[in-house]
Design an enzyme around this catalytic site. Structure first.
Site, PDB file in Angstrom:
ATOM      1  N   GLY A 177       8.199   2.342 -15.362  1.00  0.00           N
ATOM      2  CA  GLY A 177       8.967   2.564 -16.585  1.00  0.00           C
ATOM      3  C   GLY A 177       9.774   3.848 -16.475  1.00  0.00           C
ATOM      4  N   GLY A 178       9.233   4.908 -17.056  1.00  0.00           N
ATOM      5  CA  GLY A 178       9.946   6.194 -17.176  1.00  0.00           C
ATOM      6  C   GLY A 178      10.606   6.673 -15.894  1.00  0.00           C
TER       7      GLY A 178
ATOM      8  N   GLY B 206       3.397   4.994 -20.044  1.00  0.00           N
ATOM      9  CA  GLY B 206       4.149   6.046 -20.729  1.00  0.00           C
ATOM     10  C   GLY B 206       3.293   7.212 -21.197  1.00  0.00           C
TER      11      GLY B 206
ATOM     12  N   GLU C 124       4.256  -4.035 -24.542  1.00  0.00           N
ATOM     13  CA  GLU C 124       5.015  -3.642 -25.748  1.00  0.00           C
ATOM     14  C   GLU C 124       5.463  -4.870 -26.525  1.00  0.00           C
ATOM     15  OE1 GLU C 124       7.745  -1.035 -23.741  1.00  0.00           O
ATOM     16  OE2 GLU C 124       6.104   0.362 -23.389  1.00  0.00           O
TER      17      GLU C 124
ATOM     18  N   TRP D 132      13.656  -0.567 -17.505  1.00  0.00           N
ATOM     19  CA  TRP D 132      14.387   0.491 -18.212  1.00  0.00           C
ATOM     20  C   TRP D 132      14.120   0.472 -19.713  1.00  0.00           C
ATOM     21  CZ3 TRP D 132      20.014   0.282 -15.815  1.00  0.00           C
ATOM     22  CH2 TRP D 132      19.934   0.493 -14.429  1.00  0.00           C
TER      23      TRP D 132
HETATM   24  C1  PEP Z   1       6.050  -0.003 -18.136  1.00  0.00           C
HETATM   25  O1  PEP Z   1       6.388   0.080 -19.289  1.00  0.00           O
HETATM   26  O2  PEP Z   1       6.113  -1.111 -17.550  1.00  0.00           O
HETATM   27  C2  PEP Z   1       5.561   1.206 -17.461  1.00  0.00           C
HETATM   28  C3  PEP Z   1       4.780   1.064 -16.438  1.00  0.00           C
HETATM   29  O3  PEP Z   1       5.958   2.411 -17.991  1.00  0.00           O
HETATM   30  P1  PEP Z   1       5.642   3.895 -17.388  1.00  0.00           P
HETATM   31  O4  PEP Z   1       5.893   3.824 -15.898  1.00  0.00           O
HETATM   32  O5  PEP Z   1       6.584   4.792 -18.080  1.00  0.00           O
HETATM   33  O6  PEP Z   1       4.209   4.175 -17.679  1.00  0.00           O
END
Ligand code: PEP
Length: 255
Positions: A237-238, A176, A100, A13
């Site tokens: 992620g998203g 992302g 990140e 998240w």
């Molecule tokens: C993540 O940050 O682990 C990720 C995979 O983000 P997203 O699914 O938004 O690309």
């Protein structure tokens, strides 16, 4: 989906969701998923919502993960959280070395390795992230980069520790951005990771360890990505911020 290893789908998240939003999300997720047991499901809220989410999921099959932790046991480390504190909140997993954190907090492979060992010592299952940037992929450095990250982040882990570890392959250029690795690109790197683990820890561990794919996984691409032989789940992620899309990802990977 008939897979050799049990799939594991985790939602990262990041810095999203208040306690109220977080508990509402897991309540509807728990309702949507019901009593399925064929996929391991993990949610990773921010630290501030771990306690409340853990309490909501006490009788659920959904497990709770954290997004980071300190490599230290206790002491004068202002702002840090240790593995024991996470265990105290009935947390089972912890994401380590997310790109990140590698980028914004300058986390090195050595630091990720110390955190991994501290997590395992406390009985947490680390999800260790690796992945190349677009520039590295374009320069044909993907395998060298991933190989180096694996070596550095998992240095000195014994067989038992490896069995308690999950790897997440997350191409940085796909996080992302809406750009997903093609199924071939994902499978190629996952197979490479398994070969590297086979070289360092033997074939039995390599065949047992689960390797998640992460990078813009959505309900409409999850099934194809996760049907690849060496892709054992997803780090999302998203699309994990919405109960409907996260449960669709999970349900789309089931038979
Ligand atoms: C993540 O940050 O682990 C990720 C995979 O983000 P997203 O699914 O938004 O690309």
């Amino acid at each position: 989906m008939n897979k050799e290893r049990k799939l594991i789908v985790a939602g990262n998240w990041k810095m999203n969701k208040t306690v109220t939003e977080a508990t509402a999300l897991v309540e509807s997720l728990d309702r949507d998923l019901g009593t399925q047991t064929d996929v391991d499901v993990v949610v990773c809220p921010p630290f501030t919502a771990l306690d409340a989410v853990s309490a909501k999921l006490r009788n659920s099959l959904i497990k709770v993960g954290a997004q980071n932790m300190s490599e230290n046991d206790y002491g004068a480390f202002t702002g840090e959280i240790n593995a024991g504190m996470l265990r105290d909140l009935l947390v089972h997993y912890v994401i380590l070395g997310h790109s990140e954190r590698r980028e914004y907090q300058q986390e090195s492979d050595a630091m990720v390795c110390s955190k991994t060992k501290a997590a395992l010592a406390a009985g947490l299952k680390p999800i260790v992230c690796v992945g190349e940037s677009l520039a590295q992929r374009d320069a044909n450095e993907t395998e060298a980069v991933i190989g180096g990250q694996l070596q550095g982040s998992l240095a000195g882990l014994d067989a038992e520790q490896m069995k308690g570890t999950v790897i997440a392959y997350e191409p940085v250029w796909a996080i992302g951005t809406g750009k997903t690795a093609t199924t071939e690109q994902a499978q190629q790197v996952h197979a490479f990771i398994r070969r590297e683990i086979s070289k360092s820890h033997g074939n039995e561990i390599a065949q047992t360890i689960r390797i998640q794919y992460g990078g813009s996984v959505k309900p409409d691409n999850a099934r194809e990505l996760l049907s690849q032989p060496d892709v054992d789940g997803a780090l999302v992620g998203g699309a994990s911020l919405d109960a409907g899309s996260f449960s669709d990802i999970i349900n789309n990977t089931r038979n």
